[in-house]
Design an enzyme around this catalytic site. Structure first.
Site, PDB file in Angstrom:
ATOM      1  N   HIS A 191      44.718  31.974  53.530  1.00 39.15           N
ATOM      2  CA  HIS A 191      44.436  32.784  52.278  1.00 39.15           C
ATOM      3  C   HIS A 191      45.655  32.372  51.259  1.00 39.15           C
ATOM      4  O   HIS A 191      45.692  32.024  50.334  1.00 39.15           O
ATOM      5  CB  HIS A 191      44.010  34.033  52.304  1.00 39.15           C
ATOM      6  CG  HIS A 191      43.469  34.623  51.094  1.00 39.15           C
ATOM      7  ND1 HIS A 191      42.527  35.563  51.340  1.00 39.15           N
ATOM      8  CD2 HIS A 191      43.232  34.141  49.893  1.00 39.15           C
ATOM      9  CE1 HIS A 191      41.676  35.974  50.219  1.00 39.15           C
ATOM     10  NE2 HIS A 191      42.290  35.055  49.223  1.00 39.15           N
ATOM     11  N   ASP A 196      31.926  30.980  48.608  1.00 40.24           N
ATOM     12  CA  ASP A 196      33.197  31.414  49.121  1.00 40.24           C
ATOM     13  C   ASP A 196      33.703  33.061  49.139  1.00 40.24           C
ATOM     14  O   ASP A 196      33.218  33.519  48.071  1.00 40.24           O
ATOM     15  CB  ASP A 196      33.991  30.823  47.776  1.00 40.24           C
ATOM     16  CG  ASP A 196      35.715  30.898  47.946  1.00 40.24           C
ATOM     17  OD1 ASP A 196      36.032  29.774  48.692  1.00 40.24           O
ATOM     18  OD2 ASP A 196      36.454  31.935  47.832  1.00 40.24           O
ATOM     19  N   TYR A 242      38.071  40.056  50.736  1.00 42.05           N
ATOM     20  CA  TYR A 242      37.309  40.421  49.794  1.00 42.05           C
ATOM     21  C   TYR A 242      36.345  41.405  50.373  1.00 42.05           C
ATOM     22  O   TYR A 242      35.844  42.415  49.472  1.00 42.05           O
ATOM     23  CB  TYR A 242      36.349  39.438  49.346  1.00 42.05           C
ATOM     24  CG  TYR A 242      37.168  38.208  48.799  1.00 42.05           C
ATOM     25  CD1 TYR A 242      38.225  37.971  48.379  1.00 42.05           C
ATOM     26  CD2 TYR A 242      36.245  37.070  48.822  1.00 42.05           C
ATOM     27  CE1 TYR A 242      38.959  36.749  47.908  1.00 42.05           C
ATOM     28  CE2 TYR A 242      36.716  35.792  48.023  1.00 42.05           C
ATOM     29  CZ  TYR A 242      38.226  35.961  47.683  1.00 42.05           C
ATOM     30  OH  TYR A 242      38.691  34.826  47.134  1.00 42.05           O
ATOM     31  N   LYS A 300      38.294  33.143  54.678  1.00 45.74           N
ATOM     32  CA  LYS A 300      39.615  32.861  54.822  1.00 45.74           C
ATOM     33  C   LYS A 300      40.494  33.928  55.682  1.00 45.74           C
ATOM     34  O   LYS A 300      40.083  34.955  55.756  1.00 45.74           O
ATOM     35  CB  LYS A 300      40.387  32.833  53.408  1.00 45.74           C
ATOM     36  CG  LYS A 300      39.718  32.290  52.067  1.00 45.74           C
ATOM     37  CD  LYS A 300      39.988  32.358  51.059  1.00 45.74           C
ATOM     38  CE  LYS A 300      39.226  31.602  49.766  1.00 45.74           C
ATOM     39  NZ  LYS A 300      38.136  32.859  49.439  1.00 45.74           N
TER      40      LYS A 300
END
Ligand code: A2P
Length: 286
Positions: free
Chosen positions: A109, A46, A51, A76
């Site tokens: 997200h 994931d 990120y 996402k």
């Protein structure tokens, strides 16, 4: 090495029942951790554009030596890329960073309702799935009213909703709603660390709570394993992050023991309503 069981999604695809969370690992680290996780049996990885580690995740996937089709990669779309065309561009950028031809699961997200564009984003997701660039489509941090709107406006429900969920934040009603709609629930921050550092006074780690220690001792497991077992035993799909090979192995080793009813009840009772949860009607991320 045993692989985790899978959960059948409402689009027919199979989602591994535990996955590797990758926040806040950076590219170089995650490129090393992903192959370790795959060697330990993880198949679900994931990440998210926000990120900042998609390049490293893609590198890790290639280094793992496992065929692409055996892995289930999630990323996402961030809030600042909401909108039909913006989302399509964002996906192309994510694919380029990951150096992949397709994503297994693409998630919105955060809903960012004040921006009002998650429906346009969802329309792009529906088309991307038809085009084969994305195998399954889903959302993250969506409350029941947001899910209702997706259905009303597009007729298409997500396969997955990834929400913050751990024993102090059990979200029983929301989970029941997702279940009723046939949406699989993934748990982010499933061990309740980081986001929950203030729970139970000061900086006490959630893993040190006496009742969790007792249950762990009874089963000869760690408290982290008890928590992750609590997730999977309820059909949830936890995404624990670890950058440590021992803890990676420990966290996926939760399919060969069973918590009894009393254990489950005691773990769920850790939700006293006092934990801090982001309300996605007001908490927005760009
Ligand atoms: P580390 O990467 O050093 O293992 P969550 O996914 O719930 O947000 O929790 C992530 C945090 O929990 C990370 O800081 C991670 O640190 C730590 N962690 C992950 N697995 C375990 C475990 N089995 N025991 C203790 N800490 C863990």
């Amino acid at each position: 090495m045993a692989l985790a069981p899978t959960v059948k999604l409402n689009d027919g695809n199979q989602l591994p029942q535990i996955g590797l969370g990758t926040w806040p690992m950076q590219d170089a680290q995650v490129a090393e951790v992903v192959p370790q996780a795959v060697a330990a049996g993880y198949r679900l990885i994931d990440t998210a554009l926000n990120y900042g580690n998609e390049t490293g995740v893609g590198e890790g996937v290639r280094r793992s030596g496992v065929d692409r089709e055996e892995l289930f990669v999630t990323t996402k779309v961030p809030g600042r890329h909401h909108g039909y065309d913006e989302t399509r561009r964002s996906l192309d950028e994510s694919l380029a960073r990951l150096q992949l031809d397709y994503i297994d699961l693409y998630l919105i997200h955060w809903p960012n309702p004040s921006v009002g564009k998650y429906i346009d984003t969802w329309r792009a997701f529906i088309d991307l799935q038809k085009e084969g660039k994305v195998r399954s489509i889903g959302v993250s941090n969506f409350k029941p009213a947001h899910l209702d709107r997706l259905l009303e406006e597009t007729g298409v429900l997500p396969a997955v909703n990834q929400i913050q969920l751990y024993p102090a934040v059990t979200r029983v009603d929301e989970r029941a709603y997702n279940e009723q709609l046939g949406i699989a629930v993934e748990s982010w921050s499933p061990l309740g660390l980081g986001a929950n550092a203030k729970y139970y006074g000061g900086n006490t780690s959630f893993l040190d709570i006496p009742v969790l220690r007792q249950i762990a001792q009874k089963h000869g497991k760690t408290t982290a394993q008890v928590i992750l077992r609590w997730h999977v035993q309820q059909g949830l799909v936890p995404l624990p992050k670890s950058a440590n090979s021992e803890r990676l192995a420990q966290n996926i080793d939760v399919f060969s023991f069973q918590l009894d009813e009393d254990d489950m009840r005691q773990v769920s009772a850790l939700d006293d309503g006092s934990a801090d949860v982001a309300d996605s009607d007001t908490h927005e991320e760009q």
